[in-house]
Scaffold this active site. Structure first.
Site, mmCIF file in Angstrom:
data_model
loop_
_atom_site.group_PDB
_atom_site.id
_atom_site.type_symbol
_atom_site.label_atom_id
_atom_site.label_comp_id
_atom_site.label_asym_id
_atom_site.label_seq_id
_atom_site.Cartn_x
_atom_site.Cartn_y
_atom_site.Cartn_z
ATOM 1 N N LYS A 1 3.759 24.417 -102.483
ATOM 2 C CA LYS A 1 4.189 23.358 -101.479
ATOM 3 C C LYS A 1 3.515 22.070 -102.300
ATOM 4 O O LYS A 1 4.422 21.124 -102.548
ATOM 5 C CB LYS A 1 3.656 23.261 -100.205
ATOM 6 C CG LYS A 1 3.839 22.141 -99.426
ATOM 7 C CD LYS A 1 5.170 21.718 -99.186
ATOM 8 C CE LYS A 1 5.381 20.155 -98.682
ATOM 9 N NZ LYS A 1 6.594 19.852 -98.237
ATOM 10 N N CYS B 1 5.131 12.593 -97.962
ATOM 11 C CA CYS B 1 4.914 13.727 -98.734
ATOM 12 C C CYS B 1 4.728 13.723 -100.027
ATOM 13 O O CYS B 1 3.751 13.919 -100.647
ATOM 14 C CB CYS B 1 6.179 14.633 -98.841
ATOM 15 S SG CYS B 1 6.200 15.450 -96.962
HETATM 16 N N1 LIG Z 1 7.951 15.574 -91.705
HETATM 17 C C1 LIG Z 1 8.724 16.418 -92.768
HETATM 18 O O1 LIG Z 1 9.470 16.048 -93.208
HETATM 19 C C2 LIG Z 1 7.481 17.204 -93.453
HETATM 20 C C3 LIG Z 1 7.960 17.917 -94.484
HETATM 21 C C4 LIG Z 1 7.302 18.955 -94.976
HETATM 22 C C5 LIG Z 1 5.872 18.989 -94.459
HETATM 23 N N2 LIG Z 1 5.353 18.211 -93.684
HETATM 24 C C6 LIG Z 1 3.791 18.526 -93.077
HETATM 25 O O2 LIG Z 1 4.042 18.920 -91.865
HETATM 26 C C7 LIG Z 1 2.965 18.461 -91.127
HETATM 27 C C8 LIG Z 1 3.187 17.872 -89.822
HETATM 28 O O3 LIG Z 1 3.993 16.628 -90.278
HETATM 29 P P1 LIG Z 1 4.773 16.088 -89.115
HETATM 30 O O4 LIG Z 1 5.893 15.101 -89.943
HETATM 31 O O5 LIG Z 1 5.420 16.935 -88.042
HETATM 32 O O6 LIG Z 1 3.635 14.979 -88.419
HETATM 33 P P2 LIG Z 1 4.001 14.201 -87.110
HETATM 34 O O7 LIG Z 1 3.110 13.198 -87.296
HETATM 35 O O8 LIG Z 1 5.412 13.779 -87.063
HETATM 36 O O9 LIG Z 1 3.542 15.102 -85.992
HETATM 37 C C9 LIG Z 1 2.408 15.675 -85.674
HETATM 38 C C10 LIG Z 1 2.054 15.782 -84.306
HETATM 39 O O10 LIG Z 1 0.735 16.468 -84.113
HETATM 40 C C11 LIG Z 1 -0.059 15.904 -83.394
HETATM 41 N N3 LIG Z 1 -1.361 16.199 -83.287
HETATM 42 C C12 LIG Z 1 -2.445 15.864 -83.982
HETATM 43 N N4 LIG Z 1 -3.488 16.473 -83.881
HETATM 44 C C13 LIG Z 1 -3.390 17.637 -83.049
HETATM 45 C C14 LIG Z 1 -4.141 18.649 -82.608
HETATM 46 N N5 LIG Z 1 -5.296 18.623 -82.808
HETATM 47 N N6 LIG Z 1 -3.442 19.587 -81.649
HETATM 48 C C15 LIG Z 1 -2.148 19.298 -81.202
HETATM 49 N N7 LIG Z 1 -1.257 18.429 -81.939
HETATM 50 C C16 LIG Z 1 -1.916 17.328 -82.531
HETATM 51 C C17 LIG Z 1 0.165 14.474 -83.305
HETATM 52 O O11 LIG Z 1 0.021 13.574 -82.043
HETATM 53 C C18 LIG Z 1 1.769 14.294 -83.761
HETATM 54 O O12 LIG Z 1 2.556 14.262 -82.527
HETATM 55 C C19 LIG Z 1 2.041 17.697 -91.862
HETATM 56 O O13 LIG Z 1 1.239 18.183 -92.808
HETATM 57 C C20 LIG Z 1 3.459 17.180 -93.013
HETATM 58 O O14 LIG Z 1 2.614 16.632 -94.320
HETATM 59 C C21 LIG Z 1 6.263 17.339 -92.848
#
Ligand SMILES: NC(=O)c1ccc[n+]([C@@H]2O[C@H](COP(=O)([O-])OP(=O)(O)OC[C@H]3O[C@@H](n4cnc5c(N)ncnc54)[C@H](O)[C@@H]3O)[C@@H](O)[C@H]2O)c1
Length: 440
Positions: free
Chosen positions: A215, A269
């Site tokens: 990743k 990212c």
């Molecule tokens: N969004 C993308 O396009 C994308 C793509 C690839 C990878 N990622 C990775 O995926 C992961 C999540 O990204 P995202 O975009 O979904 O984030 P996001 O910020 O949209 O959502 C994450 C959610 O997790 C919740 N949260 C925080 N701590 C928590 C806990 N302890 N228990 C339960 N919920 C909790 C937050 O309130 C939030 O609603 C990250 O590591 C990101 O780098 C995201």
């Protein structure tokens, strides 16, 4: 392995679509988020994320009774952690005088801790959050083992990165190839059995650290390639050529694919993940760190380009920033270099007004913004194209003549055709183009 119930921690861009898709495949899903607003919006039939097709998917999942949401986890067959991993805002590392950003792993830690009381024998835990190498082994595993159960013996543990493209998340979740890295073979197989419920793409099994590295390597590869394009664009100015023409010609080589330069790299990212490598091994990541710095400097490069056009005095100059999102045709503003350019200009005395076609608030991320293009450009002295949104690239310069007194335009994304803008009466300056190639 058989799975009937999944508990997904983090209901953001990744967790919410994943939870809904599992529910639509007939699994019982508990979606967990620590943000009470997220839970209340979802319980009241709304969604807090803008993503095509997601609203329908979530509604169907909730209506079927298979997707429930809560602020705390409960017992399940599998747990998926999809919480944010940004970098720390107020703390940096340093190696040989060069500073680097540090990953904020607090959400992963607390999510893993919240699973501990509910972890049972033969459960599977999957970390999906983008994480520094060895996070699964060195951070998540010891926390989960506080339950008294042993990873690999009593429960399965894997890392599976998410690689979806915002705007296409639902299609890509099912169609993309998925990597499952187990802490052992049985954990990888358990992960494969779980994701096989909805993944139509190839499922590739490996070990957890390889999956974490895959990743980070993907995003670092892109970051470095954009940094090369940005460096080339500066060389092009020094040597008086047009970088866009040079890239077009170079890319006719069968094994060369140079990306486009621009005002910088943003989003949560590509501009974040390479730092995870630098933090984990600062002595081995000179190139990665240098590329990050090149891309982070690019908003300053654009700022200086604009400043020079006004004889180095921006005081009171009316500048329209066209586009604020971190990339074309999305409304996502996270780590956006366009916002940084706008802020640098206004800090230096310019009167900056933005127009972001995907947001029509009066302030967008602290930048004064107009709801319409007409409103934005009506007093402008300079039109500054910062994002290649389709609507902005397709602007007709002859129609703009009646809307704005500006006759000076700067294109930082290669979006405007120099001939037509010049024929319409604009002086168009393009990023990465030496003086002799700018049509006056
Ligand atoms: N969004 C993308 O396009 C994308 C793509 C690839 C990878 N990622 C990775 O995926 C992961 C999540 O990204 P995202 O975009 O979904 O984030 P996001 O910020 O949209 O959502 C994450 C959610 O997790 C919740 N949260 C925080 N701590 C928590 C806990 N302890 N228990 C339960 N919920 C909790 C937050 O309130 C939030 O609603 C990250 O590591 C990101 O780098 C995201």
């Amino acid at each position: 392995m058989q799975f009937n119930k999944v508990c997904i921690l983090g209901l953001g861009y990744i967790g919410l679509p994943t939870a809904s898709i599992f529910a639509s495949c007939g699994l019982d899903v508990m979606g967990v988020d620590t943000n009470p607003d997220v839970i209340s919006i979802l319980r009241n039939g709304g969604i807090h994320i803008s993503e095509p097709g997601l609203r329908d998917l979530v509604h169907k999942a909730v209506d079927s009774g298979r997707l429930r949401v809560s602020g705390t986890p409960e017992a399940a067959d599998a747990f998926i952690i999809a919480v944010p991993t940004p970098f720390l805002e107020d703390n940096q590392g340093s190696y040989k005088g060069q500073s680097y950003r540090l990953a904020d792993m607090r959400a992963v830690k607390s999510a893993a801790e919240s699973i501990v009381p509910h972890l049972r024998k033969d459960n599977l835990v999957v970390l999906e959050s983008t994480s520094p190498p060895q996070t699964t082994l060195n951070l998540v595993q010891p926390i989960l083992e506080k339950s008294g159960l042993k990873a690999g013996t009593d429960f399965y543990l894997a890392y599976s990165p998410e690689r979806v493209l915002p705007g296409q998340i639902i299609r890509e979740l099912t169609e993309n190839a998925r990597v499952i890295g187990g802490i052992d073979k049985r954990s990888a197989e358990a992960g494969r059995d779980l994701y096989a419920h909805f993944v139509k793409g190839e499922i590739v099994m490996t070990d957890a650290t390889t999956a974490e590295m895959v990743k980070l390597m993907e995003n670092t590869y892109r970051d470095i390639n954009i940094a090369i394009a940005n460096s080339f664009s500066k060389l092009a100015v020094r040597f008086g050529i047009d970088i866009w023409e040079a890239i077009r010609i170079a890319n006719r080589h069968p094994r060369v694919k140079i990306l486009n330069p621009g005002p910088g790299v943003g989003g949560h990212c590509i501009s974040v993940d390479p730092w995870f490598f630098v933090e984990a091994a600062p002595d081995l990541t000179e190139l990665i760190s240098a590329a990050r710095q090149v891309n982070d400097q690019q908003p300053h490069f654009v700022f200086n380009l604009v400043k020079q056009l006004f004889s180095n005095d921006l005081t009171g100059k009316n500048i329209v920033a066209l586009g604020l999102a971190f990339k074309p045709d999305v409304d996502d503003l996270r780590e956006s270099p366009a916002i940084e350019v706008a802020k640098l200009l206004s800090k230096d005395g310019a009167i900056v007004r933005a127009y972001e076609p995907n947001k029509n608030d009066a302030h967008v991320a602290g930048v004064i913004s107009a709801p319409t293009l007409e409103e934005a450009v009506k007093d402008a002295e300079l039109l500054l194209l910062l994002v290649g949104h389709r609507e902005l690239k397709e602007l007709d310069p002859t129609k703009l003549l009646d809307l704005t007194p500006a006759r000076l335009a700067v294109d930082t994304v290669g979006g405007w055709d120099r001939q037509s803008w010049s024929e319409a009466g604009f002086k168009l300056i393009r990023l990465g183009v030496g003086n002799s190639h700018q049509i006056k």
